[in-house]
Write an enzyme that holds these catalytic residues in place. Sequence first.
Site: not given
Ligand code: NAD
Ligand code: G6P
Ligand code: MN
Length: 440
Positions: A94, A148, A171-172, A201, A264, A284
């Site tokens: 990222r 994401n 998405c949250d 987004h 977003y 970020r």
């Molecule tokens: P992170 O890197 O802390 O955690 C992700 C985990 O996934 C890691 O432990 C990694 O080892 C594991 N992983 C990677 N590839 C994998 C696979 N193929 N199979 C199983 N496990 C696997 O990331 P994070 O910052 O905690 O975010 C997690 C995900 O949630 C990201 O995709 C982030 O963008 C998403 N997210 C989405 C929203 C939303 O609104 N949709 C909100 C918050 C976070």
């Molecule tokens: C929001 C969005 C997510 C994003 C998250 C974390 O919750 O909906 O899609 O992954 O923020 O963003 P940040 O930049 O704080 O990692």
């Molecule tokens: Mn989102």
Amino acid sequence: MKKQRLVVAGSGSTYTMGMMMSLIEEKERFPLKEVVFYDIDEKRQERNAKATEVLFEERYPELDSFSYTTDKQKAFEGADFVFVQIRTGGLAMREKDEQIALKHGIVGQETCGPGGMAYGLRSIKDMIQLVKDIRKYSPDAWILNYTNPAAIVADALAREFPSDDRLMNICDMPIAIMISYAKLLQLDVWDLVPEYFGLNHFGWFTKIYDKEGNDHTERLKNLIIETGFKPEDTEIANDVSWQKTFEQARQMLIDFPEFLPNTYLQYYLYPEQMVDKEDPANTRARQVIEGRQKRVHDTCDFIIKEGTAENADLHVDIHGVFMVRAAESLAYNLAERFIVIVKNNGIIPNLPADAMVEVPCLLTSQGPQPFTVGEIPTFYKGLIEGQLAYEKLVVDSYFEKSKQKLIQALTLNRTVVNVSKAKAVIEDLIAANKGYWPEY
Ligand code: NAD
Ligand code: G6P
Ligand code: MN
């Protein structure tokens, strides 16, 4: 009430502990018999798992079992729900995405612009494989996905698994924004009834009602314009970056007062300003590595060392609660209303039927039941069509291994536009993403 077997895929996530707190908070409404962690990174998973063991012993004694594994069969066999939150390439990739885009004078962001494209091309492959793995062992489990960039992931999964109707992307952000609305209106977030349309987004609230049908939209707009807009959810309230983002939502409302924007949209409406305020050495991703990730890791280490979660800095946040409440509504046919991502199919008749749109739906045991939005005005339709074409071209380029489509995609993206810039940033991203992306 049936008790559920829940799998958390990507359990090493920085959001896992918040999610576990949400499971505890919601245990009457979403009772569990078993929780299983699944991740590909044993070490990253273990820290969260050992802390969760302690936490559940103290606060979830009703649970039959809690375990963690990197074995797909052990994890997915017999699952009722799989909550997915993986990040292919981790926060390290990222950071690269964000820095590479900024080097070219383009917005560097997790899900928007070239960063979102890069992340999307990494996520698609792993998400397709993961869904195949889950379906091999649990054909009927509900898969709720946060991974994401949700817009691109949702489109790719809809193409790969066209008849899978137990797979839902969420998405949250809309509900996190609604927490701030609720605070301004002095109402409970769960009493708000939103009307909303867009892509993930990339959307707008058109109305905010309460459950009695009172319309708070104009009062809310005035409150935001007069008193400002702040993040209120525990996870983001004190985060300076999110505070700036919410403040910018006020500016968007001043510029386009018709509807209330998703935060977003700032990256697409003011791309130069977004680039100017960024520091490539502290994007970020870096802030998350030193902020959220460090805090979560320290908290887990503390819980493990103390052998108790009593004095630990854990909180329930909307990220976890939203996923759990959505699951409750699906599991027990509660038909509660949530904003989720579904196939358009006429919900917005002046957008393509196969667009993955984010709209309010009733979540029932038959899946999301969307409300009709109706035709949307030209300005929003124009913005969405450009963004949708970008998303579709990114997914096309993945399946067809077409670099030309990547260039087309970024040319359409409002954060890029310039073809020479698009070509240059794509070359750098291809080099950085070796092993993650298809071979172009
Ligand atoms: P992170 O890197 O802390 O955690 C992700 C985990 O996934 C890691 O432990 C990694 O080892 C594991 N992983 C990677 N590839 C994998 C696979 N193929 N199979 C199983 N496990 C696997 O990331 P994070 O910052 O905690 O975010 C997690 C995900 O949630 C990201 O995709 C982030 O963008 C998403 N997210 C989405 C929203 C939303 O609104 N949709 C909100 C918050 C976070
Ligand atoms: C929001 C969005 C997510 C994003 C998250 C974390 O919750 O909906 O899609 O992954 O923020 O963003 P940040 O930049 O704080 O990692
Ligand atoms: Mn989102």
